[in-house]
Design a protein around this motif. Sequence first.
Motif, mmCIF file in Angstrom:
data_model
loop_
_atom_site.group_PDB
_atom_site.id
_atom_site.type_symbol
_atom_site.label_atom_id
_atom_site.label_comp_id
_atom_site.label_asym_id
_atom_site.label_seq_id
_atom_site.Cartn_x
_atom_site.Cartn_y
_atom_site.Cartn_z
ATOM 1 N N PHE A 75 0.858 -1.176 0.000
ATOM 2 C CA PHE A 75 0.000 0.000 0.000
ATOM 3 C C PHE A 75 0.896 1.228 0.000
ATOM 4 C CE2 PHE A 75 0.351 -1.957 4.162
ATOM 5 C CZ PHE A 75 0.865 -0.950 4.962
ATOM 6 N N LEU A 76 0.307 2.373 -0.243
ATOM 7 C CA LEU A 76 1.066 3.618 -0.351
ATOM 8 C C LEU A 76 0.895 4.482 0.895
ATOM 9 C CD1 LEU A 76 0.262 4.579 -4.051
ATOM 10 C CD2 LEU A 76 2.345 3.503 -3.159
ATOM 11 N N ASP A 77 1.959 5.206 1.219
ATOM 12 C CA ASP A 77 1.916 6.193 2.298
ATOM 13 C C ASP A 77 2.884 7.311 1.939
ATOM 14 O OD1 ASP A 77 1.520 7.580 4.672
ATOM 15 O OD2 ASP A 77 2.919 6.336 5.814
ATOM 16 N N ALA A 78 2.343 8.502 1.707
ATOM 17 C CA ALA A 78 3.141 9.708 1.431
ATOM 18 C C ALA A 78 4.197 9.466 0.360
ATOM 19 C CB ALA A 78 3.787 10.201 2.718
ATOM 20 N N GLY A 79 3.798 8.828 -0.736
ATOM 21 C CA GLY A 79 4.714 8.617 -1.846
ATOM 22 C C GLY A 79 5.626 7.409 -1.693
ATOM 23 N N PHE A 80 5.455 6.613 -0.666
ATOM 24 C CA PHE A 80 6.251 5.407 -0.470
ATOM 25 C C PHE A 80 5.352 4.185 -0.612
ATOM 26 C CE2 PHE A 80 8.860 8.516 1.611
ATOM 27 C CZ PHE A 80 10.155 8.087 1.406
ATOM 28 N N GLU A 81 5.842 3.179 -1.315
ATOM 29 C CA GLU A 81 5.131 1.908 -1.337
ATOM 30 C C GLU A 81 5.584 1.110 -0.120
ATOM 31 O OE1 GLU A 81 3.905 -1.307 -4.564
ATOM 32 O OE2 GLU A 81 6.037 -1.467 -4.054
ATOM 33 N N ILE A 82 4.648 0.758 0.703
ATOM 34 C CA ILE A 82 4.936 -0.004 1.907
ATOM 35 C C ILE A 82 4.622 -1.463 1.612
ATOM 36 C CG2 ILE A 82 4.450 -0.261 4.367
ATOM 37 C CD1 ILE A 82 5.499 2.581 3.403
ATOM 38 N N THR A 83 5.555 -2.328 1.882
ATOM 39 C CA THR A 83 5.342 -3.766 1.762
ATOM 40 C C THR A 83 5.313 -4.324 3.173
ATOM 41 O OG1 THR A 83 6.546 -3.838 -0.330
ATOM 42 C CG2 THR A 83 6.237 -5.927 0.809
ATOM 43 N N ALA A 84 4.200 -4.919 3.536
ATOM 44 C CA ALA A 84 4.053 -5.517 4.864
ATOM 45 C C ALA A 84 3.953 -7.027 4.685
ATOM 46 C CB ALA A 84 2.799 -4.981 5.554
ATOM 47 N N ASP A 85 4.882 -7.736 5.265
ATOM 48 C CA ASP A 85 4.918 -9.187 5.125
ATOM 49 C C ASP A 85 4.697 -9.829 6.485
ATOM 50 O OD1 ASP A 85 5.219 -11.683 3.991
ATOM 51 O OD2 ASP A 85 7.400 -11.637 4.034
ATOM 52 N N LEU A 86 3.783 -10.756 6.540
ATOM 53 C CA LEU A 86 3.536 -11.547 7.739
ATOM 54 C C LEU A 86 3.739 -13.000 7.336
ATOM 55 C CD1 LEU A 86 2.687 -11.635 10.713
ATOM 56 C CD2 LEU A 86 0.314 -11.804 9.933
ATOM 57 N N PRO A 87 4.953 -13.535 7.580
ATOM 58 C CA PRO A 87 5.237 -14.899 7.127
ATOM 59 C C PRO A 87 4.394 -15.928 7.866
ATOM 60 C CG PRO A 87 7.230 -13.824 7.998
ATOM 61 C CD PRO A 87 6.076 -12.914 8.253
ATOM 62 N N LYS A 88 4.124 -16.989 7.166
ATOM 63 C CA LYS A 88 3.398 -18.107 7.760
ATOM 64 C C LYS A 88 4.432 -19.020 8.421
ATOM 65 C CE LYS A 88 0.126 -20.010 5.354
ATOM 66 N NZ LYS A 88 -0.627 -20.767 4.347
ATOM 67 N N ARG A 89 4.196 -19.392 9.652
ATOM 68 C CA ARG A 89 5.062 -20.317 10.381
ATOM 69 C C ARG A 89 4.239 -21.551 10.734
ATOM 70 N NH1 ARG A 89 9.071 -17.801 8.864
ATOM 71 N NH2 ARG A 89 9.974 -16.101 10.039
ATOM 72 N N VAL A 90 4.534 -22.633 10.062
ATOM 73 C CA VAL A 90 3.785 -23.862 10.276
ATOM 74 C C VAL A 90 4.607 -24.820 11.119
ATOM 75 C CG1 VAL A 90 2.709 -25.846 9.143
ATOM 76 C CG2 VAL A 90 2.616 -23.587 8.072
ATOM 77 N N GLU A 91 3.987 -25.387 12.133
ATOM 78 C CA GLU A 91 4.627 -26.412 12.945
ATOM 79 C C GLU A 91 3.764 -27.655 12.881
ATOM 80 O OE1 GLU A 91 5.563 -25.162 16.905
ATOM 81 O OE2 GLU A 91 6.460 -23.283 16.217
ATOM 82 N N TRP A 92 4.385 -28.805 12.862
ATOM 83 C CA TRP A 92 3.686 -30.070 12.763
ATOM 84 C C TRP A 92 3.930 -30.881 14.021
ATOM 85 C CZ3 TRP A 92 0.509 -31.048 8.687
ATOM 86 C CH2 TRP A 92 0.661 -30.246 7.549
ATOM 87 N N ASP A 93 2.884 -31.465 14.545
ATOM 88 C CA ASP A 93 2.986 -32.355 15.695
ATOM 89 C C ASP A 93 3.579 -33.673 15.191
ATOM 90 O OD1 ASP A 93 1.993 -34.658 17.357
ATOM 91 O OD2 ASP A 93 1.213 -33.011 18.581
ATOM 92 N N GLN A 94 4.800 -33.988 15.635
ATOM 93 C CA GLN A 94 5.521 -35.140 15.105
ATOM 94 C C GLN A 94 4.809 -36.465 15.387
ATOM 95 O OE1 GLN A 94 8.390 -34.779 13.072
ATOM 96 N NE2 GLN A 94 7.423 -32.775 13.134
ATOM 97 N N ALA A 95 4.246 -36.616 16.569
ATOM 98 C CA ALA A 95 3.559 -37.873 16.904
ATOM 99 C C ALA A 95 2.330 -38.058 16.009
ATOM 100 C CB ALA A 95 3.158 -37.878 18.376
ATOM 101 N N ARG A 96 1.584 -36.996 15.780
ATOM 102 C CA ARG A 96 0.403 -37.105 14.916
ATOM 103 C C ARG A 96 0.792 -37.332 13.463
ATOM 104 N NH1 ARG A 96 -3.675 -32.592 17.532
ATOM 105 N NH2 ARG A 96 -4.178 -33.849 19.369
#
Length: 157
Positions: A75-96
């Motif tokens: 998105f834009l703010d005052a002439g700057f393109e802002i890139t906001a990244d929220l990475p996905k962190r997946v964890e797996w239950d090893q026993a399951r």
Amino acid sequence: MSNRTTLADLRGMDAGQAARLPPAHLALLLEDAAALRADAKHVSDLLSDALHRRYGAIAIERRQAEGKDTGRVRFLDAGFEITADLPKRVEWDQARLAGAVEAIRGWGEDPYDYVATEIKVAESRFTAWPPKLQALFQPARTVGTGRPSYSLEQVEW
């Protein structure tokens, strides 16, 4: 005027020159470098928190509008393109996961068509094993090294 070697002095040296410095200078330089790292981390954390306060709500709205909980939005703010990244962190239950692998195997299918496995051996366990067991695993074992580190602490004689 001090004859203490500073980080600014160090920046102008190569490793050979730095290696010839007295241990007292090296110890002080290590302290200075640690303080600089701590300060840089503090400043970086502060900026990260400030950016999240400024743009976090907008990023959440944009992700919702795009029908996603994680990932990158722009998105834009005052002439700057802002890139906001929220990475996905997946964890797996090893026993399951192991149970799911066995279920797939029970269906007559090869579970490795669906999952990858990595077998790990804790080094502390390996070194405690009897020699016969160590010999069995030794061909699969490669030992490397990390980056060497040193600390200098002045002692009283």
